[in-house]
Motif scaffolding. Structure first.
Motif, short mmCIF file in Angstrom:
data_model
loop_
_atom_site.label_atom_id
_atom_site.label_comp_id
_atom_site.label_asym_id
_atom_site.label_seq_id
_atom_site.Cartn_x
_atom_site.Cartn_y
_atom_site.Cartn_z
N PHE A 156 4.17 5.53 -5.27
CA PHE A 156 4.11 5.42 -6.57
C PHE A 156 2.97 7.20 -7.34
O PHE A 156 3.63 8.10 -8.42
N GLU A 157 1.78 6.61 -6.74
CA GLU A 157 1.55 8.11 -6.89
C GLU A 157 1.66 9.37 -6.48
O GLU A 157 0.90 10.34 -7.77
N MET A 158 2.12 9.20 -5.58
CA MET A 158 2.34 10.85 -5.45
C MET A 158 3.49 11.64 -6.40
O MET A 158 3.45 12.70 -6.89
N TYR A 159 5.13 10.42 -6.93
CA TYR A 159 5.26 11.24 -7.27
C TYR A 159 5.17 11.07 -8.96
O TYR A 159 5.77 12.53 -9.80
N ARG A 160 4.19 10.07 -9.70
CA ARG A 160 3.25 10.13 -10.80
C ARG A 160 2.50 12.05 -10.71
O ARG A 160 3.19 12.59 -11.58
N LYS A 161 2.52 12.01 -10.17
CA LYS A 161 1.43 13.71 -10.14
C LYS A 161 2.74 14.38 -9.80
O LYS A 161 1.90 15.54 -10.54
N THR A 162 3.18 14.82 -8.72
CA THR A 162 4.26 15.36 -8.79
C THR A 162 4.87 15.86 -10.38
O THR A 162 5.04 16.62 -9.98
N ARG A 163 5.28 14.58 -10.44
CA ARG A 163 5.89 15.18 -12.17
C ARG A 163 5.75 15.16 -12.97
O ARG A 163 5.89 16.28 -14.06
N ASP A 164 4.54 14.62 -12.89
CA ASP A 164 3.28 15.53 -14.07
C ASP A 164 3.24 17.11 -13.52
O ASP A 164 2.19 17.79 -14.69
N ALA A 165 2.55 17.22 -12.57
CA ALA A 165 2.80 19.25 -12.74
C ALA A 165 3.39 19.22 -12.76
O ALA A 165 3.39 20.67 -13.39
N LEU A 166 4.63 19.01 -12.23
CA LEU A 166 5.94 20.05 -12.40
C LEU A 166 6.60 20.47 -14.02
O LEU A 166 6.84 21.36 -14.29
N ILE A 167 5.88 19.35 -14.79
CA ILE A 167 5.85 18.90 -16.31
C ILE A 167 4.98 19.83 -16.61
O ILE A 167 5.44 21.33 -18.20
N ASN A 168 4.23 19.81 -16.29
CA ASN A 168 2.86 20.97 -16.83
C ASN A 168 3.62 22.28 -16.69
O ASN A 168 2.61 23.37 -17.29
N ILE A 169 4.64 22.89 -15.83
CA ILE A 169 4.23 24.60 -15.58
C ILE A 169 4.59 24.92 -17.12
O ILE A 169 4.73 25.94 -17.31
N ASP A 177 0.51 -1.23 0.68
CA ASP A 177 0.03 0.12 0.53
C ASP A 177 0.83 0.94 -0.52
O ASP A 177 0.90 2.68 -0.65
N VAL A 178 1.95 1.09 0.75
CA VAL A 178 3.14 2.11 0.99
C VAL A 178 3.57 2.35 -0.22
O VAL A 178 3.92 3.60 -0.60
N LYS A 179 3.66 1.12 -0.87
CA LYS A 179 4.91 1.76 -2.19
C LYS A 179 3.46 2.65 -3.59
O LYS A 179 3.81 3.38 -4.00
#
Length: 188
Positions: free
Chosen positions: A137-150, A131-133
């Motif tokens: 993974f979801e948190m890292y994916r959202k962060t990556r997507d949000a930073l790329i969208n900047i 569950d932690v993994k």
């Protein structure tokens, strides 16, 4: 016991074995009938049977279950096929073993730890690794997507801006907004 010249050193009667093992003569006879002492018995020329006292005692220790203690039915044979060599090897390794009291205490400690883990899992203090993994993974994916969208969101605005302080303020605001979802996870 009278001295018999034909009895080798270290050998003795069933009563001597009973005294050494701390059991009754009757119990020695019962265990002999069950085959516990077969490897430690010597029959003399006159037909008398004698025991190698130390060897028979070792066989008694390792072939008989003593956990039942002085119950109504006494101890019972758990492994009549343990060889004398195996019993000797076990006695050499005896120092590495633990007493029944120590084993029970260790068992109780483990049971307490298991109950603590089960409780913590139940109240939500303990999480499963999988569950932690997945959550990470979801948190890292959202962060990556949000930073790329900047880049797509503010590139035109930044190209038109000349003032360095304004560009810095725009970028800082966008990065903070992109990272806000991380803060939200921990403070909700």
């Amino acid at each position: 016991m009278p001295y018999y010249p034909t009895v080798p050193d270290g050998y003795g009667s069933g009563s001597m074995l009973a005294k050494r093992a701390g059991i009754s003569v009757t119990r020695v006879a019962m265990l002999r009938k069950e085959g516990v002492f077969d490897a430690a018995i010597l029959t003399l020329e006159n037909g008398r049977t004698v025991f190698n006292i130390e060897e028979a005692y070792e066989l008694y220790k390792y072939r008989v279950d003593h956990s039942r203690g002085n119950s109504k039915y006494g101890s019972h044979v758990i492994n009549p096929n343990v060889s004398v060599e195996a019993a000797d090897e076990t006695s050499r390794n005896k120092s590495a073993s633990m007493s029944i009291t120590e084993a029970r205490a260790l068992k109780e400690q483990y049971l307490a730890q298991i109950k603590k883990i089960q409780y913590e899992e139940k109240v939500g203090k303990l999480l499963l690794e999988e569950d932690v993994k997945i959550a990470a993974f979801e948190m890292y994916r959202k962060t990556r997507d949000a930073l790329i969208n900047i880049v797509d969101r503010v590139s035109a605005q930044l190209a038109a801006e000349i003032n360095e302080a304004v560009i810095r303020k725009i970028l800082e605001g966008e990065v903070r907004m992109a990272l806000d979802h991380i803060r939200g996870k921990f403070y909700d």
